[in-house]
Scaffold this motif. Structure first.
Motif, mmCIF file in Angstrom:
data_model
loop_
_atom_site.group_PDB
_atom_site.id
_atom_site.type_symbol
_atom_site.label_atom_id
_atom_site.label_comp_id
_atom_site.label_asym_id
_atom_site.label_seq_id
_atom_site.Cartn_x
_atom_site.Cartn_y
_atom_site.Cartn_z
ATOM 1 N N LEU A 72 8.948 0.822 8.422
ATOM 2 C CA LEU A 72 9.060 0.020 9.644
ATOM 3 C C LEU A 72 9.694 -1.335 9.364
ATOM 4 C CD1 LEU A 72 5.622 0.880 11.276
ATOM 5 C CD2 LEU A 72 7.880 1.532 12.139
ATOM 6 N N VAL A 73 9.281 -1.968 8.289
ATOM 7 C CA VAL A 73 9.833 -3.282 7.933
ATOM 8 C C VAL A 73 11.316 -3.143 7.581
ATOM 9 C CG1 VAL A 73 9.718 -5.157 6.230
ATOM 10 C CG2 VAL A 73 7.623 -4.288 7.287
ATOM 11 N N THR A 77 11.294 -4.240 11.725
ATOM 12 C CA THR A 77 10.044 -4.612 12.384
ATOM 13 C C THR A 77 9.340 -5.688 11.553
ATOM 14 O OG1 THR A 77 9.840 -2.324 13.149
ATOM 15 C CG2 THR A 77 7.859 -3.697 13.270
ATOM 16 N N PRO A 78 8.901 -6.774 12.180
ATOM 17 C CA PRO A 78 8.134 -7.780 11.419
ATOM 18 C C PRO A 78 6.880 -7.143 10.825
ATOM 19 C CG PRO A 78 8.757 -8.640 13.577
ATOM 20 C CD PRO A 78 9.097 -7.171 13.566
ATOM 21 N N ALA A 81 3.796 -6.813 13.010
ATOM 22 C CA ALA A 81 3.969 -5.787 14.041
ATOM 23 C C ALA A 81 3.895 -4.387 13.420
ATOM 24 C CB ALA A 81 5.293 -5.981 14.767
ATOM 25 N N ALA A 82 4.472 -4.223 12.238
ATOM 26 C CA ALA A 82 4.422 -2.928 11.555
ATOM 27 C C ALA A 82 2.972 -2.527 11.278
ATOM 28 C CB ALA A 82 5.219 -2.992 10.250
ATOM 29 N N ILE A 85 1.378 -1.462 14.536
ATOM 30 C CA ILE A 85 1.880 -0.139 14.936
ATOM 31 C C ILE A 85 1.141 0.951 14.165
ATOM 32 C CG2 ILE A 85 3.873 1.414 14.742
ATOM 33 C CD1 ILE A 85 5.610 -1.102 15.433
#
Length: 116
Positions: A72-73, A77-78, A81-82, A85
């Protein structure tokens, strides 16, 4: 932790929850840095166990979660936030599992009363 209390050291090799990996090895395995793993710990996404000497140790299960966070990163994605999620995905999966169990239980109860 999975496994029996009378397990042998060899049995731990199959235990997804056994903290077998040092921070350096864990970071290498998922293609990240130790700082990334520390950030996941600070975000409470994964909490590594500590060796007798106080060193962080990671399980295969934790490494799968860390690898998902890294995906995700890497996609932009920060990290906070990852982590959120992944937590929400886990909660959704658990809710779906419980829902399926309840449905099966209700269907079994309904079919048992239909024959009466």
């Amino acid at each position: 932790m999975t496994g029996s209390t009378s397990s042998t050291p060899a049995d731990r090799l199959d235990d997804d929850d056994y903290p077998a990996y040092t921070m350096g090895r864990a970071a290498e395995m998922i293609g990240a840095t130790p700082a990334f793993l520390r950030a996941l710990g600070e975000a409470k996404l994964i909490v590594p166990l500590r060796s007798a000497g106080g060193h962080r140790r990671y399980s295969r299960y934790q490494l799968r979660i860390a690898a998902r966070a890294r995906e995700l990163v890497d996609a932009g994605t920060p990290i906070d936030a990852a982590c959120r999620i992944i937590i929400l995905e886990d909660q959704l999966e658990e809710a779906q599992r419980l829902n399926a169990e309840l449905r099966q239980h209700n269907e079994a109860g309904t079919s048992a009363t239909d024959g009466a």
